[in-house]
Write a protein that holds these residues in place. Structure first.
Motif, PDB file in Angstrom:
ATOM      1  N   GLY A 118       0.668  -1.164   0.236  1.00  5.40           N
ATOM      2  CA  GLY A 118       0.024  -0.180  -0.085  1.00  5.40           C
ATOM      3  C   GLY A 118       0.704   1.352  -0.016  1.00  5.40           C
ATOM      4  O   GLY A 118       0.535   2.277  -0.728  1.00  5.40           O
ATOM      5  N   ILE A 119       1.846   1.433   0.792  1.00  5.99           N
ATOM      6  CA  ILE A 119       2.674   2.425   0.829  1.00  5.99           C
ATOM      7  C   ILE A 119       3.402   2.699  -0.475  1.00  5.99           C
ATOM      8  O   ILE A 119       3.955   3.766  -0.918  1.00  5.99           O
ATOM      9  CB  ILE A 119       3.768   2.206   1.782  1.00  5.99           C
ATOM     10  N   SER A 120       3.733   1.633  -1.152  1.00  5.42           N
ATOM     11  CA  SER A 120       4.460   1.731  -2.493  1.00  5.42           C
ATOM     12  C   SER A 120       3.888   2.412  -3.411  1.00  5.42           C
ATOM     13  O   SER A 120       4.375   3.066  -4.547  1.00  5.42           O
ATOM     14  CB  SER A 120       4.811   0.122  -3.172  1.00  5.42           C
ATOM     15  N   THR A 121       2.405   2.682  -3.343  1.00 10.39           N
ATOM     16  CA  THR A 121       1.723   3.226  -4.293  1.00 10.39           C
ATOM     17  C   THR A 121       1.779   4.781  -4.346  1.00 10.39           C
ATOM     18  O   THR A 121       1.463   5.674  -5.276  1.00 10.39           O
ATOM     19  CB  THR A 121      -0.057   2.989  -4.023  1.00 10.39           C
ATOM     20  N   LEU A 122       2.441   5.270  -3.254  1.00 12.88           N
ATOM     21  CA  LEU A 122       2.803   6.747  -3.119  1.00 12.88           C
ATOM     22  C   LEU A 122       4.167   6.961  -3.830  1.00 12.88           C
ATOM     23  O   LEU A 122       4.603   8.136  -4.160  1.00 12.88           O
ATOM     24  CB  LEU A 122       3.349   7.055  -1.580  1.00 12.88           C
ATOM     25  N   ASP A 123       4.825   5.945  -4.419  1.00 13.95           N
ATOM     26  CA  ASP A 123       5.817   6.058  -5.308  1.00 13.95           C
ATOM     27  C   ASP A 123       5.379   6.385  -6.671  1.00 13.95           C
ATOM     28  O   ASP A 123       4.745   5.567  -7.556  1.00 13.95           O
ATOM     29  CB  ASP A 123       6.709   4.816  -5.406  1.00 13.95           C
ATOM     30  N   PRO A 124       5.518   7.606  -7.157  1.00 12.59           N
ATOM     31  CA  PRO A 124       5.011   7.860  -8.668  1.00 12.59           C
ATOM     32  C   PRO A 124       5.405   7.198  -9.820  1.00 12.59           C
ATOM     33  O   PRO A 124       4.628   7.022 -10.676  1.00 12.59           O
ATOM     34  CB  PRO A 124       5.733   9.283  -8.982  1.00 12.59           C
ATOM     35  N   VAL A 125       6.579   6.715  -9.523  1.00 13.05           N
ATOM     36  CA  VAL A 125       7.211   5.362 -10.496  1.00 13.05           C
ATOM     37  C   VAL A 125       6.143   4.342 -10.476  1.00 13.05           C
ATOM     38  O   VAL A 125       5.900   3.489 -11.624  1.00 13.05           O
ATOM     39  CB  VAL A 125       8.310   5.218 -10.726  1.00 13.05           C
ATOM     40  N   VAL A 126       6.121   3.872  -9.516  1.00 15.08           N
ATOM     41  CA  VAL A 126       5.119   2.423  -9.224  1.00 15.08           C
ATOM     42  C   VAL A 126       3.636   2.893  -9.703  1.00 15.08           C
ATOM     43  O   VAL A 126       3.197   2.216 -10.371  1.00 15.08           O
ATOM     44  CB  VAL A 126       5.042   2.150  -7.931  1.00 15.08           C
TER      45      VAL A 126
END
Length: 326
Positions: free
Chosen positions: A15-23
């Motif tokens: 869920g936190i990884s969705t804050l990464d614009p590249v992801v």
């Protein structure tokens, strides 16, 4: 931590990884990273399969090489190499970074348990165990479940779990503070203690205690910072005798001794065999010490049978040893 907690922590990190614009820029990147994070949060515990072989191998190796520094570096590379061919349009660097973070987080949180890990290998084989968080902590597991439910109802998973992890950092500080208070109380009661082992339980205010000084073992518990000694044993060095020297060659007892820092031992002699028993003092439960190693030898000191592991009744132990009790 237990498998369930590692799973929900993997989902939280996804869920936190969705804050990464590249992801977040493509479905392929999002999917590949989520797979890498969820699998990476579990992969160090692949050594659990060793339990299918026997307890001795499992005790010697669980949270060992699979949680070491080389493993933390190699697991993400291996997982990235497996996932990337299915999602060639994803960003390779970010896939590896998030997978690495998942593997690192798994090993990092295991350090806070009483069991610990050999996370410093190959530089040191010492078990790193801070003894602050129980293997299953209902508060940690519960707040992750709450976060997943909030996510399911449409909340932003990244910000939801960033907030939750902020609360968990504060919770870890509270656990360190509570443990330190127990430690100070033990030092007041047993000022000549040479080793103090404080193990958390599932209850916030309860701890298991095993203490030794030069002459005795003390076993007890703490609740609301009040320490109670429940058992005391004299420290008797393990002598060099034919029975004990032969028993130490057994793989189950050898594994036990490699893992247990605080134990007492017993020898019983029967008509047809000797029985050597080593008892770990860290896990007292309901007036019983369930983690043991037992070796039975014939009169010529040949090993007949042995067992190490968790046993909660004498009847079950006898069944494991396949010996009719005297």
């Amino acid at each position: 931590m237990d498998t369930g907690t590692h799973i929900v922590m993997g989902l939280a990190l996804a869920g936190i990884s969705t804050l990464d614009p590249v992801v977040a820029e493509s479905s392929a990147a999002t999917t590949s990273v989520m797979i890498g994070v969820v699998v990476g949060s579990q992969i160090p515990d692949i050594d659990t399969i060793l339990k299918l072989k026997n307890n001795a191998v499992y005790i010697r190796n669980h949270r060992g090489i699979t949680h070491s520094i080389p493993a933390v570096l190699l697991w993400p590379i291996a997982l990235t190499a497996l996932i990337y061919p299915f999602f060639p349009e994803t960003n390779l660097l970010h896939l590896w970074l998030w997978t690495f973070l998942a593997v690192f987080l798994h090993v990092f949180v295991d350090i806070f348990n009483a069991y610990g890990t050999q996370a410093l290998r190959p530089f040191s084989s010492k078990w790193v165990a801070l003894g602050v968080i129980n293997t299953f902590d209902p508060y940690i597991f519960g707040i992750h479940i709450i976060g997943l439910i909030i996510w399911a109802f449409g909340a932003n998973p990244g910000y939801t779990f960033i907030y939750i992890y902020g609360l968990l950092i504060a919770y870890y500080f509270l656990r360190f503070r509570a443990r330190h208070k127990v430690y100070k109380e033990i030092k007041t009661m047993i000022p000549d203690a040479t080793e103090i082992i404080i193990a958390p339980t599932m209850k916030f205010s309860q701890w298991r205690i095993a203490v030794m000084n030069k002459h005795q073992f003390f076993v007890g518990r703490a609740e609301n910072n009040q320490v109670q000694i429940l058992d005391q044993f004299n420290r008797v060095p393990v002598p060099e005798t034919p029975v004990l020297n032969a028993a130490k060659k057994d793989k189950n007892l050898s594994a036990f001794l490699s893992f247990s820092p605080v134990y007492r031992w017993e020898i019983d002699e029967y008509d047809e065999y000797y029985e050597v028993r080593f008892i770990d003092l860290r896990y007292r439960s309901n007036d019983y010490y369930p983690f043991v190693a037992v070796v039975q030898l014939d009169p010529q000191f040949n090993i007949i049978t042995s067992y190490t592991g968790w046993i909660f009744s004498e009847e079950k132990l006898r069944k494991k040893l396949e010996i009719i009790p005297n």
